[in-house]
Design a protein around this motif. Structure first.
Motif, PDB file in Angstrom:
ATOM      1  N   ASP A 166       4.018   5.320  -5.563  1.00 40.45           N
ATOM      2  CA  ASP A 166       2.716   5.616  -4.977  1.00 40.45           C
ATOM      3  C   ASP A 166       1.700   4.560  -5.394  1.00 40.45           C
ATOM      4  O   ASP A 166       1.827   3.935  -6.449  1.00 40.45           O
ATOM      5  CB  ASP A 166       2.244   6.995  -5.426  1.00 40.45           C
ATOM      6  CG  ASP A 166       0.965   7.418  -4.744  1.00 40.45           C
ATOM      7  OD1 ASP A 166       0.969   7.558  -3.501  1.00 40.45           O
ATOM      8  OD2 ASP A 166      -0.058   7.581  -5.452  1.00 40.45           O
ATOM      9  N   GLU A 167       0.682   4.388  -4.572  1.00 45.92           N
ATOM     10  CA  GLU A 167      -0.298   3.322  -4.824  1.00 45.92           C
ATOM     11  C   GLU A 167      -1.072   3.550  -6.128  1.00 45.92           C
ATOM     12  O   GLU A 167      -1.405   2.593  -6.835  1.00 45.92           O
ATOM     13  CB  GLU A 167      -1.274   3.207  -3.655  1.00 45.92           C
ATOM     14  CG  GLU A 167      -1.868   1.823  -3.497  1.00 45.92           C
ATOM     15  CD  GLU A 167      -0.818   0.794  -3.123  1.00 45.92           C
ATOM     16  OE1 GLU A 167      -1.059  -0.408  -3.380  1.00 45.92           O
ATOM     17  OE2 GLU A 167       0.235   1.179  -2.562  1.00 45.92           O
ATOM     18  N   ALA A 168      -1.346   4.807  -6.471  1.00 47.28           N
ATOM     19  CA  ALA A 168      -2.074   5.077  -7.712  1.00 47.28           C
ATOM     20  C   ALA A 168      -1.288   4.584  -8.919  1.00 47.28           C
ATOM     21  O   ALA A 168      -1.856   3.998  -9.856  1.00 47.28           O
ATOM     22  CB  ALA A 168      -2.352   6.583  -7.831  1.00 47.28           C
ATOM     23  N   GLU A 169       0.013   4.801  -8.897  1.00 41.19           N
ATOM     24  CA  GLU A 169       0.848   4.327 -10.001  1.00 41.19           C
ATOM     25  C   GLU A 169       0.948   2.808 -10.000  1.00 41.19           C
ATOM     26  O   GLU A 169       1.000   2.172 -11.058  1.00 41.19           O
ATOM     27  CB  GLU A 169       2.243   4.944  -9.900  1.00 41.19           C
ATOM     28  CG  GLU A 169       3.117   4.655 -11.118  1.00 41.19           C
ATOM     29  CD  GLU A 169       4.406   5.452 -11.119  1.00 41.19           C
ATOM     30  OE1 GLU A 169       5.295   5.126 -11.922  1.00 41.19           O
ATOM     31  OE2 GLU A 169       4.512   6.408 -10.322  1.00 41.19           O
ATOM     32  N   LEU A 170       0.937   2.223  -8.818  1.00 46.03           N
ATOM     33  CA  LEU A 170       1.004   0.770  -8.721  1.00 46.03           C
ATOM     34  C   LEU A 170      -0.275   0.132  -9.272  1.00 46.03           C
ATOM     35  O   LEU A 170      -0.226  -0.914  -9.930  1.00 46.03           O
ATOM     36  CB  LEU A 170       1.205   0.358  -7.261  1.00 46.03           C
ATOM     37  CG  LEU A 170       1.808  -1.019  -6.996  1.00 46.03           C
ATOM     38  CD1 LEU A 170       3.126  -1.205  -7.741  1.00 46.03           C
ATOM     39  CD2 LEU A 170       2.017  -1.219  -5.504  1.00 46.03           C
TER      40      LEU A 170
END
Length: 312
Positions: A210-214
């Motif tokens: 997910d983008e938040a984790e990225l």
């Protein structure tokens, strides 16, 4: 007319074993290398190296100098990698080990030795080896690396692939990370990637994360780089953060990121503003120009229905 001769071949195994016994064997050796940071002595045989590899032929000269030859110092060459190269030159085969692959990558996969000091042969500095004897070895090593590729190894392999322009290996590494994104992002190897190696990952639509984790992973990467390079986090992060797709975050996540960004600048303010615009427009056609294309691992948010952008 002289009759044609017939070439007969003995068994290869005893011949190879006999030559392998000469690798790093001081008996009958006439050249010594001092290898690695531990300055380990490695013994070899001048005639064999010279006939197998033009680089060693030029390095060692045609005849040894008077008296005892001076050791050839290769302090930046990993000992295990150098021994593997010698084994290949002596036997045309090499035994590789998973635990030694990371330190051996540059030499085994590219056949590249670093700048060499002056030796008794008078060879100039920065002479690179002729690669004709390394091509097959490099292919064998590449096959081996692909077979043993795992989460702990893949980022180190990617870095070597990018540094030395090994396109096939880079593709395999990126594909592996796309399939094991969350695990790869948590490795030490990820934190040690260069910006050039990180960029193809952040540009991928196929990352299973997910983008938040990225975003969090990119911040951790930039912090490590800033500490190593003694530069500001924002400066280190500048080449890569533009590939983060902030419009995929929910409004609450974007607000939290904005607050964190004020405390520790990571992302240009203009990039965050563009993400807010995607939220405000609530129209997919208008948002297509922004970096908001979904990745394979993007978790669904309510506002994604306004973006109307499917995974490619």
């Amino acid at each position: 007319m002289e009759p044609l001769g017939l070439v007969v071949h003995g068994k290869a195994e005893p011949f190879s074993a006999a030559l392998r016994s000469l690798v790093n064997n001081p008996r009958y050796s006439d050249v010594c290398f001092v290898v690695g940071q531990e300055r380990q002595e490695v013994f070899a045989h001048r005639c064999l190296l010279a006939c197998r590899c033009n680089f060693f032929q030029r390095l060692l000269g045609t005849e040894p100098g008077p008296g005892v030859p001076s050791p050839v110092v290769l302090s930046t060459v990993p000992t295990e990698a150098f021994l593997a190269v010698l084994e290949f030159l002596y036997t045309n085969s090499v035994k590789l080990y998973r635990h030694s692959v990371p330190v051996s990558f540059p030499l085994l996969l590219t056949g590249s030795l670093p700048a060499l000091p002056h030796t008794h042969s008078g060879l100039e500095r920065n002479v690179c080896p002729h690669r004709e004897k390394y091509v097959y070895l490099s292919q064998l090593c590449l096959q081996f690396v692909v077979k043993v590729l795992d989460v702990d190894l893949v980022c180190e392999a990617l870095q070597v692939a990018v540094t030395f322009g090994l396109g096939q290996l880079q593709e395999r590494c990126v594909a592996f990370i796309e399939a094991h994104s969350q695990e790869a992002l948590r490795t030490r190897g990820f934190l040690e990637l260069s910006a050039a190696a990180l960029l193809p990952l952040l540009r991928s639509d196929k990352l299973c994360v997910d983008e938040a984790e990225l975003v969090r992973a990119a911040r951790s990467w930039a912090r490590v780089g800033a500490a190593v390079l003694e530069r500001p986090v924002a400066e280190v992060a500048a080449p890569v953060v533009k590939e983060l797709r902030l419009a995929l975050l929910a409004p609450a996540e974007l607000s939290a990121l904005e607050e964190q960004n004020r405390q520790e600048p990571l992302i240009p303010v203009e990039q965050i503003v563009e993400a807010w615009k995607c939220h405000a427009l609530r129209r997919g056609d208008e948002a297509r120009g922004a970096p908001c294309r979904r990745r394979r691992g993007t978790l669904p948010r309510e506002h994604h229905r306004f973006l109307d952008l499917s995974f490619k």
